[in-house]
Scaffold this motif. Structure first.
Motif, PDB file in Angstrom:
ATOM      1  N   CYS A 203      81.520 -57.836-157.844  1.00  0.00           N
ATOM      2  CA  CYS A 203      80.667 -58.942-157.407  1.00  0.00           C
ATOM      3  C   CYS A 203      81.392 -60.277-157.443  1.00  0.00           C
ATOM      4  O   CYS A 203      82.421 -60.447-158.105  1.00  0.00           O
ATOM      5  CB  CYS A 203      79.373 -59.001-158.218  1.00  0.00           C
ATOM      6  SG  CYS A 203      79.577 -59.092-159.996  1.00  0.00           S
ATOM      7  N   ILE A 204      80.844 -61.228-156.705  1.00  0.00           N
ATOM      8  CA  ILE A 204      81.363 -62.581-156.617  1.00  0.00           C
ATOM      9  C   ILE A 204      80.187 -63.542-156.714  1.00  0.00           C
ATOM     10  O   ILE A 204      79.053 -63.176-156.411  1.00  0.00           O
ATOM     11  CB  ILE A 204      82.118 -62.831-155.286  1.00  0.00           C
ATOM     12  CG1 ILE A 204      81.182 -62.601-154.086  1.00  0.00           C
ATOM     13  CG2 ILE A 204      83.356 -61.952-155.188  1.00  0.00           C
ATOM     14  CD1 ILE A 204      81.813 -62.938-152.733  1.00  0.00           C
TER      15      ILE A 204
ATOM     16  N   THR B  36      86.858 -64.061-159.065  1.00  0.00           N
ATOM     17  CA  THR B  36      86.508 -65.465-159.242  1.00  0.00           C
ATOM     18  C   THR B  36      87.230 -66.372-158.254  1.00  0.00           C
ATOM     19  O   THR B  36      88.406 -66.183-157.955  1.00  0.00           O
ATOM     20  CB  THR B  36      86.830 -65.950-160.662  1.00  0.00           C
ATOM     21  OG1 THR B  36      88.231 -65.816-160.913  1.00  0.00           O
ATOM     22  CG2 THR B  36      86.057 -65.147-161.699  1.00  0.00           C
ATOM     23  N   MET B  37      86.507 -67.380-157.777  1.00  0.00           N
ATOM     24  CA  MET B  37      87.071 -68.308-156.796  1.00  0.00           C
ATOM     25  C   MET B  37      88.147 -69.196-157.424  1.00  0.00           C
ATOM     26  O   MET B  37      89.110 -69.565-156.743  1.00  0.00           O
ATOM     27  CB  MET B  37      85.975 -69.147-156.124  1.00  0.00           C
ATOM     28  CG  MET B  37      85.142 -69.945-157.070  1.00  0.00           C
ATOM     29  SD  MET B  37      83.767 -70.903-156.353  1.00  0.00           S
ATOM     30  CE  MET B  37      83.552 -70.386-154.690  1.00  0.00           C
TER      31      MET B  37
ATOM     32  N   THR C 234      84.994 -71.529-151.126  1.00  0.00           N
ATOM     33  CA  THR C 234      84.072 -70.500-150.645  1.00  0.00           C
ATOM     34  C   THR C 234      84.764 -69.567-149.656  1.00  0.00           C
ATOM     35  O   THR C 234      84.604 -68.345-149.711  1.00  0.00           O
ATOM     36  CB  THR C 234      82.848 -71.143-149.980  1.00  0.00           C
ATOM     37  OG1 THR C 234      82.220 -72.022-150.919  1.00  0.00           O
ATOM     38  CG2 THR C 234      81.845 -70.091-149.525  1.00  0.00           C
ATOM     39  N   ASP C 235      85.545 -70.136-148.763  1.00  0.00           N
ATOM     40  CA  ASP C 235      86.257 -69.339-147.770  1.00  0.00           C
ATOM     41  C   ASP C 235      87.312 -68.456-148.440  1.00  0.00           C
ATOM     42  O   ASP C 235      87.462 -67.278-148.083  1.00  0.00           O
ATOM     43  CB  ASP C 235      86.900 -70.254-146.730  1.00  0.00           C
ATOM     44  CG  ASP C 235      87.584 -69.474-145.627  1.00  0.00           C
ATOM     45  OD1 ASP C 235      86.890 -68.773-144.880  1.00  0.00           O
ATOM     46  OD2 ASP C 235      88.827 -69.561-145.515  1.00  0.00           O
ATOM     47  N   LEU C 236      88.035 -69.017-149.406  1.00  0.00           N
ATOM     48  CA  LEU C 236      89.045 -68.228-150.107  1.00  0.00           C
ATOM     49  C   LEU C 236      88.405 -67.085-150.890  1.00  0.00           C
ATOM     50  O   LEU C 236      88.966 -65.988-150.986  1.00  0.00           O
ATOM     51  CB  LEU C 236      89.849 -69.132-151.045  1.00  0.00           C
ATOM     52  CG  LEU C 236      90.850 -70.062-150.343  1.00  0.00           C
ATOM     53  CD1 LEU C 236      91.366 -71.108-151.316  1.00  0.00           C
ATOM     54  CD2 LEU C 236      92.005 -69.266-149.740  1.00  0.00           C
TER      55      LEU C 236
ATOM     56  N   GLY D  25      89.149 -63.261-150.202  1.00  0.00           N
ATOM     57  CA  GLY D  25      89.589 -62.451-151.328  1.00  0.00           C
ATOM     58  C   GLY D  25      88.709 -61.238-151.536  1.00  0.00           C
ATOM     59  O   GLY D  25      89.190 -60.152-151.884  1.00  0.00           O
ATOM     60  N   ALA D  26      87.401 -61.400-151.318  1.00  0.00           N
ATOM     61  CA  ALA D  26      86.479 -60.279-151.470  1.00  0.00           C
ATOM     62  C   ALA D  26      86.768 -59.188-150.443  1.00  0.00           C
ATOM     63  O   ALA D  26      86.758 -57.994-150.763  1.00  0.00           O
ATOM     64  CB  ALA D  26      85.039 -60.764-151.336  1.00  0.00           C
ATOM     65  N   VAL D  27      87.036 -59.589-149.211  1.00  0.00           N
ATOM     66  CA  VAL D  27      87.335 -58.601-148.172  1.00  0.00           C
ATOM     67  C   VAL D  27      88.656 -57.897-148.479  1.00  0.00           C
ATOM     68  O   VAL D  27      88.764 -56.667-148.370  1.00  0.00           O
ATOM     69  CB  VAL D  27      87.386 -59.264-146.788  1.00  0.00           C
ATOM     70  CG1 VAL D  27      87.829 -58.248-145.722  1.00  0.00           C
ATOM     71  CG2 VAL D  27      86.019 -59.844-146.418  1.00  0.00           C
TER      72      VAL D  27
END
Length: 240
Positions: free
Chosen positions: A87-88, A111-112, A224-226, A230-232
């Motif tokens: 999760c993020i 984590t962002m 947010t974009d990073l 990163g999640a993908v």
């Protein structure tokens, strides 16, 4: 589908929602990065769970970070129950709570702050500006992660910090975008550039509603974009 085919599916992404606008922006960016990194098919499943925003704000005002951690854990458990594999949370301030939530969460966190710090280190930046809420700018959300990597973080003056805080909490969290506010934010970044910043961290999930790579006087690190990218990337990375 057999086990071999299932193993090739991307990991199921869980989003812990805090701010509705920030959560929506992150969800959208996940699928933009999915299209770029994966193609037209085979995108990850994404599930969102939120506790009401006011519960987070009440806990932060009381400086009760254990309560923030409990709210994050509650969402992580709900997401795990839906099949999410990690999760993020697309909220900069709540990154402090992730460390308190990790031990009791059934799934890992991305984590962002770590992703932003890695991107800045990769680009060999030495001085960056930071805009966000008052607590993010005056706190240690990014200062610690970047300081460890030898990066100096500069923030706007106190009056500008108060102005940014007002814009975020009275406008952006409700999806309100005003030209006057956009001009103020751009001017703040221009002053950070004059102070020697090589780039600026958008340490507010809703900041891209006002400022981006196209209109910023400095290169932008959009947290947010990073996080979405990163999640993908983690979702499609090889499984152990």
């Amino acid at each position: 589908m057999g086990a071999k085919g299932a193993a090739r599916l991307p990991r199921h992404i869980g989003i812990v929602g805090v701010s509705p606008e920030g959560t929506a922006l992150c969800y959208r960016e996940i699928f933009r990065h999915s299209a770029r990194l994966i193609g037209d098919r085979g995108h990850p499943t994404v599930t969102i769970h939120n506790e009401p925003l006011e519960r987070y704000l009440d806990a932060v005002i009381k400086d009760d970070w254990h309560q923030v951690g409990e709210l994050l854990v509650r969402s992580s458990k709900a997401l795990a129950g839906c099949g999410a594999e990690f999760c993020i949370v697309p909220d900069n301030l709540m990154q402090h709570g992730v460390h308190l939530a990790e031990g009791a969460s059934p799934i890992p966190w991305l984590t962002m702050t770590d992703l932003v710090a890695k991107a800045i280190e990769r680009d060999k930046r030495k001085v960056v500006g930071l805009i966000g809420t008052k607590m993010v700018m005056f706190g240690s959300t990014y200062q610690t992660a970047l300081g460890i990597k030898g990066v100096q973080v500069l923030i706007p003056g106190e009056t500008e910090v108060e102005g940014l805080n007002t814009i975020i909490f009275r406008e952006l969290v409700y999806g309100v975008v005003r030209k006057e506010s956009q001009a103020k934010v751009i001017e703040v970044v221009r002053k950070l550039a004059a102070a020697g910043c090589e780039a600026v961290v958008l340490g507010c999930s809703e900041a891209p509603l006002l400022i981006n790579q196209e209109n910023s006087p400095l290169p932008v690190y959009d947290a947010t974009d990073l996080l979405a990218e990163g999640a993908v990337r983690f979702a499609i990375s090889p499984r152990a």
